[in-house]
Design an enzyme around this catalytic site. Structure first.
Site, PDB file in Angstrom:
ATOM      1  N   THR A 100       9.069  -7.348 -12.077  1.00  0.00           N
ATOM      2  CA  THR A 100       8.336  -8.519 -12.362  1.00  0.00           C
ATOM      3  C   THR A 100       7.283  -8.795 -11.419  1.00  0.00           C
ATOM      4  O   THR A 100       7.551  -8.652 -10.193  1.00  0.00           O
ATOM      5  CB  THR A 100       9.210  -9.938 -12.477  1.00  0.00           C
ATOM      6  OG1 THR A 100      10.287  -9.650 -13.452  1.00  0.00           O
ATOM      7  CG2 THR A 100       8.530 -11.032 -12.631  1.00  0.00           C
ATOM      8  N   GLY A 112       0.807  -1.336   0.007  1.00  0.00           N
ATOM      9  CA  GLY A 112       0.012  -0.025   0.198  1.00  0.00           C
ATOM     10  C   GLY A 112       0.866   1.249  -0.141  1.00  0.00           C
ATOM     11  O   GLY A 112       0.432   2.377  -0.695  1.00  0.00           O
ATOM     12  N   CYS A 149       3.008   1.340  12.348  1.00  0.00           N
ATOM     13  CA  CYS A 149       4.265   2.000  11.831  1.00  0.00           C
ATOM     14  C   CYS A 149       4.732   2.978  12.762  1.00  0.00           C
ATOM     15  O   CYS A 149       5.770   3.391  12.834  1.00  0.00           O
ATOM     16  CB  CYS A 149       3.827   2.718  10.514  1.00  0.00           C
ATOM     17  SG  CYS A 149       2.694   1.919   9.516  1.00  0.00           S
ATOM     18  N   HIS A 158      -2.496  -7.461   2.714  1.00  0.00           N
ATOM     19  CA  HIS A 158      -2.363  -7.834   4.093  1.00  0.00           C
ATOM     20  C   HIS A 158      -3.291  -7.292   5.039  1.00  0.00           C
ATOM     21  O   HIS A 158      -3.426  -7.958   6.168  1.00  0.00           O
ATOM     22  CB  HIS A 158      -0.943  -7.883   4.420  1.00  0.00           C
ATOM     23  CG  HIS A 158      -0.524  -6.379   4.996  1.00  0.00           C
ATOM     24  ND1 HIS A 158      -0.318  -6.289   6.359  1.00  0.00           N
ATOM     25  CD2 HIS A 158       0.032  -5.461   4.314  1.00  0.00           C
ATOM     26  CE1 HIS A 158       0.115  -4.892   6.337  1.00  0.00           C
ATOM     27  NE2 HIS A 158       0.178  -4.363   5.167  1.00  0.00           N
TER      28      HIS A 158
END
Ligand code: PLP
Length: 387
Positions: free
Chosen positions: A245, A73, A330, A205
């Protein structure tokens, strides 16, 4: 000890559907950009997974390129905020409108733009409400981007962003509106097609998917106007907007979690809301204060303890086998009080004594009862040692 996990806004356990999809995807190791058969197989799977996430987001007729997979995110927010600014707004377009309680992955990018000379205006979210009237003076031709979250990660406040986006588009149709819906996805009813956002962030998540996968949904206006520049440069994957990728295993898990969550959305929301209500009702008459916004996501309850540091409560509960958090994951290693809680109107002292309980659809009433019992005994035990 049977552990009780009530920190689902930080991250969620991997759901069964995601685990199965990822196990299966591990057998399909092709690179979606390769031209041989394994590559074509991986590309076809990626296409299906993209369509599944688009469907869960309510993007009914999404065309190729309308959803870009990212590494998380945080990366999707960075791509949105810095990518729109880097796509060279016209001369005179220097203003970004946001809120004072954005996640650091938006706020820290806004600070970067300020250093580059952009003007960032942060609307107040005091009491958990977005003060739209304060936006009026800034809705002019200098405004080129609005970025506002749908649900706050610490208080659960559900902001009226659709109104803000409508006001901004009405006054300046060139302005692009970004919504960080990381905490709102599969918790709050919304659809990309009706929200009015041009760019929208989600993260796997937080919904029972794996860590390390996010997505940025884009409106056709963004794609046709080429109004987004990449922030990662390389092989040109994801329509040239996110080189690297693709994490096909993680994306398979994301798509499966999104599909499973969308199928049980209504019942899940009702269940999480009932758990929140039970918790709040059970705290009545105690010294614990509930920080409740007027409109709130069903899974988050913010609690201010009576002069007991959140860290102390967190460790006390952890010893009882219950996981909650102090502020957001966080910021929980940082020493300064949470900006979101200060923006809500808490004093620095109150913010420092605030914990966040966040539910998933898998939590039970019995777990809430255990939390209530632990909080009650915590009040007695910890108040004795608080001074
Ligand atoms: N935005 C909000 C509102 C969040 O709560 C979070 C994660 O806590 C993020 C963005 C970042 O998501 P990620 O952990 O996938 O980088």
């Amino acid at each position: 000890m049977n552990r009780i996990y009530l920190d689902n806004s930080a991250t969620t356990p991997l759901c069964k559907a995601a685990r199965a999809a990822m196990t299966n995807a591990m057998e399909h190791y092709g690179n979606p950009s390769s031209l041989h058969e394994s590559g074509a197989d991986a590309a076809a799977r990626l296409k299906n997974d993209r369509a599944a996430v688009c469907a869960a987001l309510g993007m009914r007729d999404a065309t190729a390129g309308q959803l870009i997979f990212t590494g998380c995110g945080t990366e999707a927010n960075t791509l949105a905020v810095c990518g729109v600014a880097a796509a060279k707004p016209k001369k005179g377009e220097r203003t970004v409108l946001s809120t004072d309680s954005e996640h650091p992955s938006v706020e820290n990018n806004l600070r970067r733009l300020e250093k580059e000379g952009y003007r960032v205006v942060r609307l107040s979210t005091r009491g958990g409400e977005l003060y739209l009237s304060a936006a009026e003076p800034y809705l002019d031709s200098s405004l080129f981007m609005v970025t506002a979250m749908l649900a706050n990660n610490e208080t659960g406040a559900r902001y009226r962003v659709e109104e803000l986006f409508r006001m901004a588009h009405e006054k300046n149709p060139r302005c692009l509106c970004h919504c960080d819906a990381t905490q709102a996805f599969l918790k709050v009813p919304f659809s990309f097609d009706t929200l009015g956002a041009d760019l929208l962030t989600v993260s796997a998540h937080k919904i029972g998917g794996p860590k390390g996968v996010g997505a940025l949904a884009l409106s056709r206006a963004v794609l046709s106007g080429k109004s987004l520049s990449p922030v990662l440069f390389g092989g040109g994957q994801e329509g040239g907007l996110r080189s690297g990728t693709e994490n096909t295993v993680g994306i398979a898990g994301f798509a499966a979690a999104a599909t499973a969550g969308a199928a049980t959305f209504r019942a899940d929301v009702e269940h999480m809301r009932a758990l929140s209500k039970k918790l709040i009702a059970g705290l009545a008459g105690t010294e614990i204060r509930v920080n409740r916004p007027p409109v709130c996501a069903p899974h988050i309850v913010s609690l201010t303890m009576p002069d007991i540091k959140s860290e102390t409560v967190l460790h006390y509960l952890s010893r009882a086998g219950i996981a909650v958090s102090s502020g957001s994951a966080c910021s929980s290693h940082e020493r300064h009080p949470s900006a979101s809680l200060l923006a809500f109107g808490l004093s620095p002292r109150a913010a420092d004594t605030t914990i966040r309980v966040s539910f998933s659809p898998q939590n039970t009433e019995e777990e809430v009862e255990k939390l209530l019992a632990a909080l009650r005994s915590g009040l007695t035990d910890l108040i004795r040692i608080r001074h």
